[in-house]
Design an enzyme around this catalytic site. Structure first.
Site, PDB file in Angstrom:
ATOM      1  N   LYS A 123       0.789  -1.177   0.113  1.00  0.00           N
ATOM      2  CA  LYS A 123       0.107  -0.179  -0.130  1.00  0.00           C
ATOM      3  C   LYS A 123       0.670   1.373   0.063  1.00  0.00           C
ATOM      4  O   LYS A 123       1.670   1.642   0.837  1.00  0.00           O
ATOM      5  CB  LYS A 123      -1.007   0.029   1.244  1.00  0.00           C
ATOM      6  CG  LYS A 123      -1.798   1.132   1.249  1.00  0.00           C
ATOM      7  CD  LYS A 123      -2.849   1.107   2.595  1.00  0.00           C
ATOM      8  CE  LYS A 123      -3.725   2.197   2.393  1.00  0.00           C
ATOM      9  NZ  LYS A 123      -4.735   2.091   3.473  1.00  0.00           N
ATOM     10  N   ASP A 228     -13.862   4.886   9.426  1.00  0.00           N
ATOM     11  CA  ASP A 228     -13.983   4.763   7.921  1.00  0.00           C
ATOM     12  C   ASP A 228     -14.531   3.056   7.777  1.00  0.00           C
ATOM     13  O   ASP A 228     -13.886   2.588   6.696  1.00  0.00           O
ATOM     14  CB  ASP A 228     -12.897   5.041   6.988  1.00  0.00           C
ATOM     15  CG  ASP A 228     -12.903   5.134   5.499  1.00  0.00           C
ATOM     16  OD1 ASP A 228     -14.145   5.340   5.189  1.00  0.00           O
ATOM     17  OD2 ASP A 228     -12.149   5.261   4.912  1.00  0.00           O
TER      18      ASP A 228
END
Length: 434
Positions: A123, A228
């Site tokens: 990532k 989130d």
């Protein structure tokens, strides 16, 4: 911007020494003077440094700034990618990078592998891209902060996510195992599954709903709120490997986590709950109804006393993971933490609950060549428009002082000061009278 490691194999150790020198000089110089690059790199000859600088500029790992008052360079995101990859390559945690498997609002996801052939996920945090409209339109928090570059904030976000995953994994949460991180990159476990956004049927919809709600509460009981928690950040494990992971789902993406002591903790807790409820209602046609005769409180939904968690009723602290990871809202922040908090606050508040294009996941081997993200001119040059520049006299004075300091350092390097003093971060400094 896509990861491009085309020239990695052809780069020499001297190239990386000079590239690292530019990174080091960027700590307190927006444009790193060429003599300073030579000093930091410890190259034997200035001609060798200049040759490396020329090669690095040709492949766009560094960039020469126009209209600068002196000869200098700045690190590009490509150069930052190379430095991160080189660090993990030297540690043996990664040997190859494959195709893009996901593109997010503030990150890119790649398939990778190590020397033993084990598949991993890389990532790359890229805060500040134009696809993130809220950050683009709210850049005041970066104005006039010498340390407030997008690379700097991306590095802080990667470091914070690695801390979160390491701590959560050690405490029995279903999250990917973090393997390594460097600068703005995090290397983590490959999960055999697919994003929950693609889920349209499940062998146990009611059970999955309950377990997801229990995860939110368990995380809060340990001191954290995800902020989130939605279908984009939950991976549904494939049926044939469910026993391997011990669960139906794995949760990802943690840079935005906050402490339950945060002033807005209840709001974000409720928003996470609502995101799950909305997904199950719209995509799976499931919405539990309250039944007052039920007494079981070990879960949520049909068959249980409560259809959903409540912050005041259900959250009871049993651990202090928010203290361990210094989550937002709990502890007094250091300078770097405040910078990152300012950035992710816009992420939390700017999430568009109805925008299903905010995260795109690609199939394995699929590469999206026609939809490449680009950086705007503000992001790439670290410059702001005239209205922003004129809005702060203090900012102009700070910039002028920085230019003056840069010129004094260059002059000192060129005309007889053999040993410049350095602060604890390795930045060159000049005392009065030098």
């Amino acid at each position: 911007m896509k990861l491009d490691l085309t020239y990695m194999r052809s780069m020499t150790p001297d190239d990386f020494r000079v590239l690292t020198a530019v990174e080091t000089g960027s700590r307190n110089h927006e444009i790193v003077p060429t003599p300073l690059i030579h000093q930091i790199s410890y190259m034997r000859s200035l001609s060798g440094t200049n040759r490396c600088i020329s090669d690095l500029a040709k492949i766009r790992l560094i960039q020469k700034m126009r209209n600068a008052k002196y000869d200098g360079y700045k690190l590009t995101y490509n150069g930052y990618d190379y430095l991160a990859m080189k660090s993990m390559l030297n540690r043996g945690t990664i040997v190859s990078v494959g195709t893009t498997i996901g593109v997010g609002k503030e990150s890119d996801i790649y398939a990778t592998s190590d020397a033993t052939g084990i598949k991993k996920v890389l990532k790359i945090h890229r805060l500040g891209r134009t696809s993130f409209k809220t950050v683009k339109n709210n850049r005041d928090y970066l104005r006039n902060r010498s340390a407030g570059s997008w690379m700097y904030l991306s590095r802080l976000a990667a470091n914070k996510e690695y801390q979160f995953m390491s701590t959560l994994k050690a405490n029995g949460f279903f999250v990917p195992e973090p393997y390594d991180y460097s600068r703005h990159c995090v290397l983590m476990q490959w999960i055999d599954g697919y994003p929950m956004r693609s889920l349209r049927e499940h062998y146990n919809v009611k059970g999955l709903y309950s377990e997801l709600m229990k995860f939110i509460v368990k995380l809060a009981n340990h001191g954290l709120i995800h902020c989130d928690f939605n279908e984009f950040n939950i991976i549904i494990v494939n049926d044939d490997v469910r026993e391997k992971y011990g669960n139906d789902f794995i949760v990802i993406d943690f840079p935005q986590c906050i402490s339950i002591e945060h002033v807005d903790a209840e709001f974000y807790f409720k928003r996470d709950v609502e995101c799950i409820k909305r997904f199950f209602r719209k995509k799976l046609g499931y919405e539990p109804e309250a039944d007052p005769i039920m007494v079981d409180t070990d879960g949520y939904g049909d068959g249980f006393k409560y259809t959903e968690p409540d912050f005041k009723r259900d959250v009871k602290r049993i651990a202090n993971l928010d203290v361990q990871v210094e989550a937002s809202g709990y502890s007094k922040k250091k300078k770097g933490d405040r910078d990152l908090e300012d950035a992710v606050e816009f992420m939390r508040k700017g999430a568009d609950e109805n925008d299903e294009d905010s995260f795109e996941v690609m199939g394995e081997g699929e590469v999206d060549d026609d939809d490449e993200y680009e950086y705007d001119s503000e992001y790439d040059s670290e410059e702001y428009d005239d209205e922003d520049q004129d809005s702060s006299d203090d900012g102009q004075k700070e910039a002028e002082n920085l230019d003056e300091e840069n010129e004094r350092i260059i002059e000192a390097l060129q005309y007889g000061v053999k040993e410049l003093k350095m602060d604890k971060l390795g930045n060159y400094i000049l005392e009065d009278g030098e």
